[in-house]
Design an enzyme around this catalytic site. Structure first.
Site, PDB file in Angstrom:
ATOM      1  N   SER A 141      38.384  38.442  30.438  1.00  0.00           N
ATOM      2  CA  SER A 141      37.870  37.321  31.226  1.00  0.00           C
ATOM      3  C   SER A 141      37.548  36.163  30.301  1.00  0.00           C
ATOM      4  O   SER A 141      36.971  36.351  29.231  1.00  0.00           O
ATOM      5  CB  SER A 141      36.615  37.753  31.997  1.00  0.00           C
ATOM      6  N   ARG A 142      37.898  34.966  30.736  1.00  0.00           N
ATOM      7  CA  ARG A 142      37.632  33.788  29.914  1.00  0.00           C
ATOM      8  C   ARG A 142      36.149  33.465  29.807  1.00  0.00           C
ATOM      9  O   ARG A 142      35.682  32.985  28.783  1.00  0.00           O
ATOM     10  CB  ARG A 142      38.353  32.564  30.491  1.00  0.00           C
ATOM     11  N   ILE A 183      34.768  38.220  43.086  1.00  0.00           N
ATOM     12  CA  ILE A 183      35.297  39.368  43.804  1.00  0.00           C
ATOM     13  C   ILE A 183      35.195  40.632  42.965  1.00  0.00           C
ATOM     14  O   ILE A 183      34.926  41.729  43.488  1.00  0.00           O
ATOM     15  CB  ILE A 183      36.752  39.115  44.265  1.00  0.00           C
ATOM     16  N   ASP A 242      43.616  32.235  52.452  1.00  0.00           N
ATOM     17  CA  ASP A 242      42.996  33.224  51.564  1.00  0.00           C
ATOM     18  C   ASP A 242      42.227  34.262  52.383  1.00  0.00           C
ATOM     19  O   ASP A 242      42.427  35.464  52.205  1.00  0.00           O
ATOM     20  CB  ASP A 242      42.084  32.542  50.544  1.00  0.00           C
ATOM     21  N   LYS A 276      44.414  40.752  46.629  1.00  0.00           N
ATOM     22  CA  LYS A 276      45.148  39.944  47.596  1.00  0.00           C
ATOM     23  C   LYS A 276      44.797  38.467  47.405  1.00  0.00           C
ATOM     24  O   LYS A 276      43.673  38.160  46.968  1.00  0.00           O
ATOM     25  CB  LYS A 276      44.835  40.414  49.022  1.00  0.00           C
TER      26      LYS A 276
END
Length: 308
Positions: free
Chosen positions: A36-37, A14, A168, A90
Site C-alpha cells: 500500500s502506498r 474496503i 460502483d 469488484k
C-alpha cells in the site's frame, strides 16, 4: 492443509472495513503481507507496491487486489506472471478487454483467478434464485440508491474514467440479478446523469429485456441521504419476491423469510480457498458487460456540479 499465504494490495477503506476481518475469520488462509502506498499493518510485511512485494522474496501464494479498478490490470498481470493466484475486488477491472486478458493469462499459467461479486454472497441470493426458478416471472425492478458522500468520502478515483461512478454500487445489484435470473437479459435503454464537473455518472436509469421479453428495470442513484435503498423486487404469477438490504434479507409474498447478518466477505474468502485448493477459477464478468453496455447505449443527461 497448509494455509494459503495471502498478500493484500491496497489497504484502503474496503480492505479495512471488510477484507481484514474476513481473512481472520476464514480457515485455510493467512495474511502475511500488505502492499500500500499510504498505509501499513502491524505484524505483517509491508511494501509500497506490488512490484516491491514480488521482488522482496517474501513467500506468498496469492494476492487479493483491493485497489481501484484503474491500474488493477497491471497489478493482477504482475501477480499472475509471478505465479500467484489472484482475487479481484469488484469491479474486476476498468475495461472488458483487460479482464478477459487476465482470464486467459490465469488459464495459461494454471492459476486461480477469482472475480468476486460480494453481493452475490449475501444470504438471500441463492434462496431467491431457487425460488425464481420455480415461479412464472412477470417483471424485475431494481432500486439501488445510496449516499456517495457516506460510502466514498473524498475518493476522487470513482469520478474518473474507469471508476464507474454510480455503477460502483450499481454493479452490485447487477451481480445479484445476473445470478438469480433464470434466463439472460440485454440492455435496451440507458439514461446516464452526469454532474457538470465529473467524468462518471451520479445516476442511471436502465431498461433490459430477457430473450423471452420479460422487462427488467434498474434505477441507480448516488444522491440519496438518510436510509439507503438496496432492493430488488420480482413480480411473479404466484406472488412477490423481494430482496432487501443488498441481498441479505428475503421477503416472499409479504412474509420475511431470511434476515441475515453481513457475512459476504467471509463467504468470498471461503470460496477463494476452495478455488485455489481445487485449481479452479471463477470469472463471471457478466455484471461488467452490462455496465459497459450502459455506457455504450447511454443517453447523457447533465445535472448540477457535485462537490464533496
Amino acid at each position: 492443509m497448509t494455509p494459503i499465504r495471502l498478500a493484500i494490495v491496497g489497504l484502503g477503506k474496503i480492505a479495512r472495513d471488510q477484507h481484514l476481518g474476513a481473512i481472520e475469520a476464514t480457515d485455510g488462509i493467512d495474511l502475511v503481507a500488505v502492499a500500500s502506498r499510504n498505509a501499513s499493518l502491524e505484524n505483517v510485511a509491508c511494501f509500497a507496491d506490488i512490484h516491491e512485494l514480488l521482488a522482496s522474496g517474501v513467500e506468498i501464494d496469492a494476492v487479493s487486489l483491493c485497489t481501484p479498478p484503474q491500474g488493477r490490470f497491471e497489478q493482477a498481470k504482475a501477480a499472475l506472471e509471478a505465479g500467484k493466484h489472484v482475487m479481484l475486488e469488484k469491479p474486476p477491472g476498468a475495461t472488458l478487454s483487460e479482464v478477459f486478458a487476465l482470464e486467459t493469462l490465469a488459464r495459461e499459467k494454471g492459476l486461480s483467478l477469482f472475480a468476486t461479486w460480494h453481493s452475490r454472497a449475501a444470504a438471500a441470493v441463492e434462496p431467491a434464485r431457487a425460488l425464481m426458478a420455480e415461479r412464472t416471472l412477470k417483471s424485475v425492478s431494481v432500486e439501488w440508491k445510496e449516499d456517495v458522500r457516506h460510502w466514498h468520502p473524498s475518493q476522487a478515483w470513482i469520478w474518473e474514467p474507469g471508476g464507474l461512478g454510480v455503477f460502483d454500487p450499481g454493479i452490485n445489484a447487477l451481480s445479484i440479478v445476473t445470478r438469480i435470473m433464470p434466463e439472460t437479459f440485454h440492455l435496451v435503454r440507458s439514461e446516464l446523469t452526469f454532474p457538470a464537473n465529473r467524468a462518471a455518472p451520479i445516476a442511471a436509469s436502465l431498461a433490459f429485456e430477457t430473450k423471452s421479453g420479460l422487462p427488467v428495470a434498474a434505477e441507480l442513484d448516488w444522491r440519496q441521504t438518510g436510509p439507503q435503498t438496496w432492493d430488488i423486487r420480482v413480480e411473479t404469477e404466484e406472488g412477490t419476491i423481494v430482496l432487501t438490504h443488498g441481498g441479505s434479507r428475503l421477503i416472499v409474498d409479504g412474509e420475511a423469510q431470511i434476515v441475515e447478518e453481513d457475512r459476504e466477505y467471509r463467504n468470498l474468502y471461503r470460496d477463494f480457498v476452495a478455488l485455489v485448493t481445487k485449481g479452479d477459477s471463477d470469472t463471471d464478468f457478466s455484471p461488467l458487460v452490462h455496465v459497459a453496455d450502459a455506457f455504450m447505449l447511454g443517453r447523457r443527461i447533465e445535472t448540477e456540479a457535485f462537490e464533496d
